[in-house]
Design an enzyme around this catalytic site. Structure first.
Site, PDB file in Angstrom:
ATOM      1  N   CYS A  14      -1.786  -0.240  -3.690  1.00  0.00           N
ATOM      2  CA  CYS A  14      -1.478  -0.058  -2.252  1.00  0.00           C
ATOM      3  C   CYS A  14       0.388   0.275  -2.088  1.00  0.00           C
ATOM      4  O   CYS A  14       0.692   0.994  -2.622  1.00  0.00           O
ATOM      5  CB  CYS A  14      -1.965  -0.775  -1.349  1.00  0.00           C
ATOM      6  SG  CYS A  14      -2.336  -0.405   0.325  1.00  0.00           S
TER       7      CYS A  14
ATOM      8  N   HIS B 203      -7.608  -0.709  -3.505  1.00  0.00           N
ATOM      9  CA  HIS B 203      -7.604  -2.271  -3.980  1.00  0.00           C
ATOM     10  C   HIS B 203      -8.685  -2.403  -4.975  1.00  0.00           C
ATOM     11  O   HIS B 203      -9.866  -2.829  -4.481  1.00  0.00           O
ATOM     12  CB  HIS B 203      -7.893  -3.113  -2.673  1.00  0.00           C
ATOM     13  CG  HIS B 203      -6.575  -2.974  -1.757  1.00  0.00           C
ATOM     14  ND1 HIS B 203      -5.610  -4.053  -1.973  1.00  0.00           N
ATOM     15  CD2 HIS B 203      -6.295  -2.459  -0.776  1.00  0.00           C
ATOM     16  CE1 HIS B 203      -4.817  -3.967  -1.013  1.00  0.00           C
ATOM     17  NE2 HIS B 203      -5.306  -2.787  -0.314  1.00  0.00           N
TER      18      HIS B 203
ATOM     19  N   GLU C 134      -9.168  -5.003  -6.757  1.00  0.00           N
ATOM     20  CA  GLU C 134      -9.258  -6.488  -6.808  1.00  0.00           C
ATOM     21  C   GLU C 134     -10.485  -6.973  -5.726  1.00  0.00           C
ATOM     22  O   GLU C 134     -11.228  -8.101  -6.076  1.00  0.00           O
ATOM     23  CB  GLU C 134      -8.006  -7.195  -6.607  1.00  0.00           C
ATOM     24  CG  GLU C 134      -7.590  -7.319  -5.111  1.00  0.00           C
ATOM     25  CD  GLU C 134      -6.798  -6.147  -4.772  1.00  0.00           C
ATOM     26  OE1 GLU C 134      -6.127  -6.062  -3.814  1.00  0.00           O
ATOM     27  OE2 GLU C 134      -6.653  -5.225  -5.377  1.00  0.00           O
TER      28      GLU C 134
END
Length: 512
Positions: free
Chosen positions: A79, A170, A172
Site C-alpha cells: 500500500c 493488503h 496480510e
C-alpha cells in the site's frame, strides 16, 4: 544469528498483522520504526515496507532510502510502501478518481512471476487507499491489475539489486484470500528464507542465548501468575537452574484466591519462588488516585518498592528477568514521532534502571499466541497456558475511580462468579480474555420489597489472536442471564450487570 525479515513501520494500522503473518510462515521478523536509521544486519533476508495514514505526497510523509536498501536485499512495499517505492524511483502517485476501499479482485499478468506464483486469477484482495500509482518508474512493470486500479502489483530491479516489489492491496488481512501465499512467495522464493523458525528452534536458540548472556550470574524475576512470566521463568530456569530467584507479590488486586493457588502451582513445577503479602502497602499507595494513569503509576511505584526490598535480601544478582512480549514493546512506542502513550505497560517500566540490573527478556519479540506455543514446547502445564491474559495492575484498572479494599472484595466476588460460569458452560476457552469491571455508577434496584442503591458491574469478553486487535465475544444470552442473576443475588452491593460490546479498535480490551 537467525535469518529474519525487517518490517519498516510507517504507522499503518496493519503493521503488526504483517508481522503475525510473516511469523506464520515460520520466518522470524522484527518491526522497525521508519524514524530510526535502518541497519541491515548480515542475517536480514528482506525488507517489507508497511502502510501508513499519510499520503506519500504529504510534506510530512515519512520516507526511507529505498534505493540504498534495495541494493542489498529484496524489498516488498504494501500500500503506502508500494507508493513510496514508485515515487522514490521516479514514478508518479496522485489522488485517485477511483479510490478503492474493501474487496477487489486481482488479475495476475503473464506467468512465472515469483511473487504471484500459484495465485488464482480473480482472487479476492483487500484494498484501502486514496492514492494510486499513476505512472511506474522506468524499468518497472505491472504484474497484476484490478478492474478499477491499473497498478495493483508491480516489480522492478531497482538499483540493480535482488528485486523490488509492490502491492497496492493488503495481503496480510484475512479478506485477501491468498494473501498468505503471496507473502510466503516473497519470503521463501524471493528472499530465500528457509522457513525453519519453529517453537523448537526458538527454545534451543533462546536457552543457549540466556546461558551465554547470564554466564554463572544470578537472575531475579517477578512472577504474575500469567502466561508470559511463567513461560519466561521456565525458559530462564532451563538455562541457569536454581540461579533464578522468583518473587510473587500479592498486590491485593489479584482474582479471588489467586495468590495462594498460583504460589502452590509455581512450587509444584519447581520454580524457586517466594510469596510476599503486600496488600495493605498497595491500597495505601492507591488512596485518593482516580485517573487510570495515576493508578497504573502508583501500582508500578509500589511494586518497585516492594520488589526492591525483597530483592535486596538476595546476594550477587546481576539480571532482572521479565515477561515482556512484543505487543508491550510495540504499544509503548509510537511510530509517529514522539511516543503517544495509550497506557503505560507493566513490563516496560523503570525497574531495571532503579535496581541497576541488566534486563533478561526472552519473550521480547513474541506475540501472545507464540508464547503459548513456546510454553507447550517446554512443557508448561495447560493450567498456566490456558489462562486468560490478566493486566499487570490487576483489578486496580478494572475498578473505575478510586480503589479501596472494599471495592476489590466486591469485584473479586463478581469476577469469580463470571469466570466460574464461563468454565462450567464450556465458554472459557472460546474467548481470549474475560473479566468484570466495577463501574463508579450506582443505580436504583428492587430486591423483594426493599429499595436498593448499589453498584453496576460490566462484563467484558473478547476474541482475539494476539491482543493487538479484538472483537467482543458473542456469548449466549442464556449464559449472560445466568451470570447476571448469580452476581446480583450473591454479591451484596451490586444490583445491575451490563455487557460490553465494544471492539478494539476503537476501544481497548481493558477499560483503563
Amino acid at each position: 544469528m537467525h535469518e529474519k525479515i525487517l518490517i519498516v513501520d510507517f504507522g499503518g494500522q496493519y503493521t503488526q498483522l504483517i508481522a503475525r503473518k510473516v511469523r506464520e510462515c515460520h520466518v522470524f521478523c522484527e518491526i522497525r520504526s521508519c524514524h530510526k536509521p535502518l541497519e541491515i544486519e548480515p542475517d536480514v533476508k528482506g525488507i517489507i515496507l508497511s502502510g501508513s495514514p499519510y499520503s506519500v505526497n504529504d510534506p510530512a510523509a515519512p520516507g526511507a532510502d529505498i534505493q540504498a536498501i534495495s541494493r542489498k536485499v529484496p524489498v516488498l512495499g504494501i500500500c503506502y510502501g508500494a507508493q513510496l517505492i514508485a515515487r522514490n524511483f521516479g514514478g508518479e502517485v496522485a489522488k485517485s478518481n477511483l479510490r478503492e476501499y474493501g474487496r477487489a479482485n486481482i488479475q495476475p499478468l503473464g506467468a512465472g512471476n515469483p511473487l504471484l506464483e500459484g495465485v488464482t486469477p480473480g482472487t479476492q484482495v483487500w484494498m484501502s487507499h486514496a492514492d494510486s500509482i499513476i505512472r511506474l518508474p522506468e524499468d518497472f512493470e505491472i504484474i497484476a491489475t484490478t478492474p478499477q486500479i491499473p497498478v495493483a502489483a508491480f516489480q522492478g530491479q531497482g538499483a540493480g539489486g535482488p528485486g523490488i516489489y509492490g502491492l497496492q492491496f493488503h495481503p496480510e488481512v484475512s479478506h485477501s484470500h491468498q494473501g498468505i501465499l503471496i507473502l510466503s512467495n516473497f519470503l521463501l522464493r524471493i528472499c530465500g528464507c528457509s522457513g525453519n523458525w519453529t517453537p523448537a528452534s526458538f527454545v534451543a536458540e533462546t536457552v543457549a542465548s540466556i546461558r551465554d548472556q547470564a554466564g554463572d550470574r544470578k537472575v531475579v524475576m517477578a512472577l504474575s501468575g500469567g502466561v508470559d512470566s511463567t513461560v519466561a521463568a521456565t525458559l530462564i530456569r532451563q538455562a541457569i537452574g536454581d540461579r533464578l530467584y522468583c518473587i510473587f507479590v500479592d498486590n491485593g488486586l489479584l482474582r479471588k484466591g489467586e495468590f495462594r493457588q498460583v504460589l502452590d502451582s509455581y512450587r509444584q513445577i519447581g520454580l524457586n519462588v517466594k510469596g510476599v503479602d503486600a496488600r495493605d502497602h498497595f491500597y495505601a499507595g492507591l488512596a485518593g488516585k482516580v485517573l487510570p494513569e495515576e493508578k497504573r503509576k502508583a501500582i508500578g511505584r509500589t511494586f518497585i518498592e516492594v520488589f526492591q526490598k525483597e530483592a535486596a535480601g538476595l546476594q550477587g544478582i546481576s539480571y532482572l528477568g521479565q515477561g515482556t512480549i512484543y505487543p508491550d514493546v510495540i504499544e509503548s512506542v509510537s511510530v509517529n514521532g514522539p511516543s503517544q502513550t495509550i497506557k503505560s505497560h507493566h513490563n516496560v517500566g523503570g525497574l531495571p534502571e532503579k535496581m541497576h540490573l541488566e534486563l533478561l527478556e526472552p519473550l521480547r519479540y513474541l506475540f501472545k499466541d507464540e508464547v503459548r506455543k513456546i510454553g507447550r514446547e517446554i512443557g508448561v502445564s495447560g493450567e498456566f497456558l490456558g489462562r486468560h491474559p490478566f493486566p499487570g495492575p490487576g483489578l486496580g484498572i478494572r475498578i473505575l475511580g478510586e480503589v479501596t479494599a472494599e471495592k476489590v472484595s466486591l469485584l473479586q466476588e463478581a469476577d469469580a462468579i463470571y469466570i466460574r460460569l464461563l468454565r462450567e458452560m464450556n465458554l472459557y476457552d472460546q474467548v481470549w480474555q474475560a473479566g468484570a469491571i466495577l463501574l463508579p455508577v450506582q443505580s436504583v434496584g428492587v430486591m423483594g420489597d426493599e429499595r436498593t442503591y448499589e453498584y453496576t458491574v460490566a462484563l467484558r469478553a473478547v476474541t482475539s489472536i494476539d491482543g493487538m486487535t479484538a472483537d467482543w465475544a458473542r456469548l449466549p444470552y442464556e449464559f449472560l442471564a445466568r451470570a447476571s442473576s448469580e452476581i446480583i443475588n450473591q454479591v451484596r452491593g451490586i444490583n445491575r450487570v451490563v455487557y460490553d460490546i465494544s471492539s478494539k479498535p476503537p476501544a481497548t480490551i481493558e477499560w483503563e
